[in-house]
Design a protein around this motif. Structure first.
Motif, PDB file in Angstrom:
ATOM      1  N   LEU A 194       0.859  -1.230   0.090  1.00 11.62           N
ATOM      2  CA  LEU A 194      -0.030  -0.079   0.139  1.00 11.62           C
ATOM      3  C   LEU A 194       1.018   1.280   0.181  1.00 11.62           C
ATOM      4  O   LEU A 194       0.795   2.222  -1.037  1.00 11.62           O
ATOM      5  N   PHE A 195       1.822   1.240   0.900  1.00 10.60           N
ATOM      6  CA  PHE A 195       2.637   2.534   0.968  1.00 10.60           C
ATOM      7  C   PHE A 195       3.622   2.427   2.038  1.00 10.60           C
ATOM      8  O   PHE A 195       3.739   1.540   2.796  1.00 10.60           O
ATOM      9  N   GLU A 196       4.772   3.236   1.940  1.00  8.71           N
ATOM     10  CA  GLU A 196       6.045   3.247   2.977  1.00  8.71           C
ATOM     11  C   GLU A 196       5.485   4.302   3.581  1.00  8.71           C
ATOM     12  O   GLU A 196       5.247   5.408   3.490  1.00  8.71           O
ATOM     13  N   ASP A 197       5.785   3.866   5.074  1.00 11.20           N
ATOM     14  CA  ASP A 197       5.589   4.655   6.219  1.00 11.20           C
ATOM     15  C   ASP A 197       6.689   4.858   7.109  1.00 11.20           C
ATOM     16  O   ASP A 197       7.135   4.078   7.942  1.00 11.20           O
ATOM     17  N   ARG A 198       7.207   6.022   6.855  1.00  9.49           N
ATOM     18  CA  ARG A 198       8.830   6.231   7.805  1.00  9.49           C
ATOM     19  C   ARG A 198       8.258   6.713   8.950  1.00  9.49           C
ATOM     20  O   ARG A 198       7.390   7.277   9.430  1.00  9.49           O
ATOM     21  N   PHE A 199       9.412   6.250  10.022  1.00 14.70           N
ATOM     22  CA  PHE A 199       9.376   6.768  11.585  1.00 14.70           C
ATOM     23  C   PHE A 199      10.200   8.171  11.658  1.00 14.70           C
ATOM     24  O   PHE A 199      11.015   8.388  11.173  1.00 14.70           O
ATOM     25  N   LEU A 200       9.555   8.895  12.668  1.00 13.57           N
ATOM     26  CA  LEU A 200      10.138  10.243  12.906  1.00 13.57           C
ATOM     27  C   LEU A 200      10.285   9.966  14.637  1.00 13.57           C
ATOM     28  O   LEU A 200       9.243   9.151  15.241  1.00 13.57           O
ATOM     29  N   LEU A 201      11.104  10.706  15.084  1.00 12.00           N
ATOM     30  CA  LEU A 201      11.345  10.763  16.475  1.00 12.00           C
ATOM     31  C   LEU A 201      10.419  11.712  17.082  1.00 12.00           C
ATOM     32  O   LEU A 201      10.499  12.759  16.733  1.00 12.00           O
ATOM     33  N   ALA A 202       9.813  11.609  18.461  1.00 14.47           N
ATOM     34  CA  ALA A 202       8.920  12.325  18.965  1.00 14.47           C
ATOM     35  C   ALA A 202       9.383  12.525  20.361  1.00 14.47           C
ATOM     36  O   ALA A 202       9.636  11.628  21.114  1.00 14.47           O
ATOM     37  N   GLY A 203       9.081  14.119  20.672  1.00 14.21           N
ATOM     38  CA  GLY A 203       9.290  14.252  22.141  1.00 14.21           C
ATOM     39  C   GLY A 203       9.052  15.804  22.194  1.00 14.21           C
ATOM     40  O   GLY A 203       8.701  16.660  21.311  1.00 14.21           O
ATOM     41  N   THR A 204       9.570  16.179  23.382  1.00  6.37           N
ATOM     42  CA  THR A 204       9.290  17.635  23.634  1.00  6.37           C
ATOM     43  C   THR A 204      10.593  18.324  22.830  1.00  6.37           C
ATOM     44  O   THR A 204      11.483  17.656  22.476  1.00  6.37           O
ATOM     45  N   PRO A 205      10.504  19.719  22.510  1.00  3.49           N
ATOM     46  CA  PRO A 205      11.475  20.391  21.856  1.00  3.49           C
ATOM     47  C   PRO A 205      12.883  20.241  22.569  1.00  3.49           C
ATOM     48  O   PRO A 205      14.042  20.016  21.944  1.00  3.49           O
ATOM     49  N   ASP A 206      13.139  20.349  23.629  1.00  2.00           N
ATOM     50  CA  ASP A 206      14.122  20.269  24.539  1.00  2.00           C
ATOM     51  C   ASP A 206      14.794  18.877  24.357  1.00  2.00           C
ATOM     52  O   ASP A 206      16.098  18.817  24.332  1.00  2.00           O
ATOM     53  N   PHE A 207      14.088  17.819  24.511  1.00  2.00           N
ATOM     54  CA  PHE A 207      14.231  16.326  24.368  1.00  2.00           C
ATOM     55  C   PHE A 207      14.941  16.293  23.033  1.00  2.00           C
ATOM     56  O   PHE A 207      15.922  15.333  23.003  1.00  2.00           O
ATOM     57  N   LEU A 208      14.074  16.598  21.999  1.00  2.00           N
ATOM     58  CA  LEU A 208      14.805  16.384  20.861  1.00  2.00           C
ATOM     59  C   LEU A 208      15.946  17.158  20.443  1.00  2.00           C
ATOM     60  O   LEU A 208      16.933  16.625  19.853  1.00  2.00           O
ATOM     61  N   ALA A 209      16.184  18.145  20.820  1.00  2.00           N
ATOM     62  CA  ALA A 209      17.370  19.234  20.705  1.00  2.00           C
ATOM     63  C   ALA A 209      18.786  18.158  21.277  1.00  2.00           C
ATOM     64  O   ALA A 209      19.738  18.201  20.801  1.00  2.00           O
ATOM     65  N   LEU A 210      18.446  17.360  22.268  1.00  2.00           N
ATOM     66  CA  LEU A 210      19.565  16.656  22.872  1.00  2.00           C
ATOM     67  C   LEU A 210      19.909  15.356  21.937  1.00  2.00           C
ATOM     68  O   LEU A 210      21.072  14.996  22.132  1.00  2.00           O
ATOM     69  N   ASN A 211      18.886  15.093  21.112  1.00  2.00           N
ATOM     70  CA  ASN A 211      19.095  13.889  20.246  1.00  2.00           C
ATOM     71  C   ASN A 211      19.208  14.270  18.657  1.00  2.00           C
ATOM     72  O   ASN A 211      19.089  13.220  17.976  1.00  2.00           O
ATOM     73  N   ARG A 212      19.177  15.591  18.229  1.00  2.00           N
ATOM     74  CA  ARG A 212      19.349  15.864  16.886  1.00  2.00           C
ATOM     75  C   ARG A 212      20.567  15.251  16.379  1.00  2.00           C
ATOM     76  O   ARG A 212      21.642  15.269  16.910  1.00  2.00           O
ATOM     77  N   GLY A 213      20.247  14.795  15.139  1.00  2.00           N
ATOM     78  CA  GLY A 213      21.404  14.040  14.223  1.00  2.00           C
ATOM     79  C   GLY A 213      21.876  12.744  14.704  1.00  2.00           C
ATOM     80  O   GLY A 213      22.588  12.124  13.981  1.00  2.00           O
ATOM     81  N   LEU A 214      20.984  12.284  15.678  1.00  2.00           N
ATOM     82  CA  LEU A 214      21.447  10.943  16.226  1.00  2.00           C
ATOM     83  C   LEU A 214      20.720   9.937  15.288  1.00  2.00           C
ATOM     84  O   LEU A 214      19.546  10.292  14.949  1.00  2.00           O
ATOM     85  N   ALA A 215      21.334   8.698  15.228  1.00  2.00           N
ATOM     86  CA  ALA A 215      20.550   7.620  14.491  1.00  2.00           C
ATOM     87  C   ALA A 215      19.812   6.914  15.431  1.00  2.00           C
ATOM     88  O   ALA A 215      19.879   7.253  16.606  1.00  2.00           O
TER      89      ALA A 215
END
Length: 298
Positions: free
Chosen positions: A153-174
């Motif tokens: 049917l379709f490809e459904d990619r994954f995104l990382l979800a959290g608060t902006p502060d939490f995501l800032a600590l993980n930006r660029g991570l695999a």
């Protein structure tokens, strides 16, 4: 000889339960009523079908032969019921819980125009069992099902979800670099949890991973409150961020994905009448959801 479907159904229940009382409960009749039908079946066949022991019930050799015939009859009846449903324009469709709340609303207007739909929401293993038994006609899942006919049917990619502060600590991570202490996942049995664990290079043996939530919306609510991080498929991105304003999403440099598919039994002579149109409708709705997510969460 006047063997009835009811008698064969009772024999199947007795063979599985190995107890007259348990078999009677399974088919929602009294134990005396079930016993009478089994004795009538034995009379029709002309020999004992059941060995009645103090604490156990077993089928005789003749009983096992009749049971095989009963299984064939049951399979034919399920096929007949499925055929009748499709002839009336009704499709019994299964969807896994991490797809149904998002894909169904998007596809329902078109589905209502073309068919009478009955939905069953359950985990993958339960849906495939129902499909094999003929109680549903098709299922939308996100893992391979080699014993069934599959249409992508379709490809459904994954995104990382959290608060902006939490995501800032993980930006660029695999995904593999995410700290397991911060990862929130669905409880056991959900294929999305297994996929997320695999993407992050983890196993269920890693006790630091939280496997307690029962729905994707619950995970997003927890992540939006700063309780941790979770993986969100694209089709859920817009609905969940609307429901949880504090939830932010971030794409990975190399985006992992799940592949959503529609499956049915391999032998289906009338697939062109109902299955092929269903593929088209669900694919159109899914691709629209994915396109919205890629525009809004680039």
């Amino acid at each position: 000889m006047n063997i009835t479907v009811r008698q064969l159904t009772y024999l199947r229940a007795l063979a599985e339960a190995r107890s007259f009382s348990s078999a009677a409960q399974a088919v929602h009749v009294s134990q005396p009523a079930l016993s009478v039908q089994i004795r009538e079946l034995e009379s029709q066949v002309g020999q004992p079908l059941v060995e009645r022991r103090p604490r156990d019930v077993r089928l005789t050799r003749a009983g096992r032969r009749v049971l095989l015939a009963a299984e064939r009859v049951a399979a034919e009846l399920r096929a007949l019921e499925a055929e009748a449903r499709r002839g009336l324009g009704q499709v019994n469709l299964g969807m896994i819980p991490t797809i149904a709340p998002y894909l169904l609303p998007a596809s329902l207007p078109d589905l209502r125009v073309q068919t009478a739909l009955r939905l069953r929401e359950a985990q993958t293993e339960e849906l495939l069992e129902a499909l094999a038994q003929g109680t549903i006609d098709a299922a939308v899942i996100a893992t391979p099902a080699p014993d069934f006919h599959e249409e992508p049917l379709f490809e459904d990619r994954f995104l990382l979800a959290g608060t902006p502060d939490f995501l800032a600590l993980n930006r660029g991570l695999a995904p593999q670099a995410i700290d397991p202490d911060t990862l929130l996942l669905l409880d056991e049995g959900h294929c999305l949890a297994d996929q997320a664990l695999a993407l992050c290079g983890l196993t269920r043996a890693r006790q630091r991973v939280d496997l307690g939530a029962s729905s994707l919306s619950t995970l997003c609510a927890l992540a939006g409150q700063g309780m941790g991080l979770t993986l969100v498929p694209e089709i859920a991105a817009a609905p969940e961020t609307r429901a949880m304003p504090m939830l932010s999403l971030m794409r990975f440099a190399e985006e992992p994905a799940r592949h959503v598919r529609l499956v049915r039994l391999r032998d289906c002579d009338d697939a062109a009448m109902w299955f092929d149109p269903l593929v088209g409708l669900l694919r159109k709705a899914g691709e629209a959801l994915v396109a919205e997510a890629r525009r809004g969460f680039a």
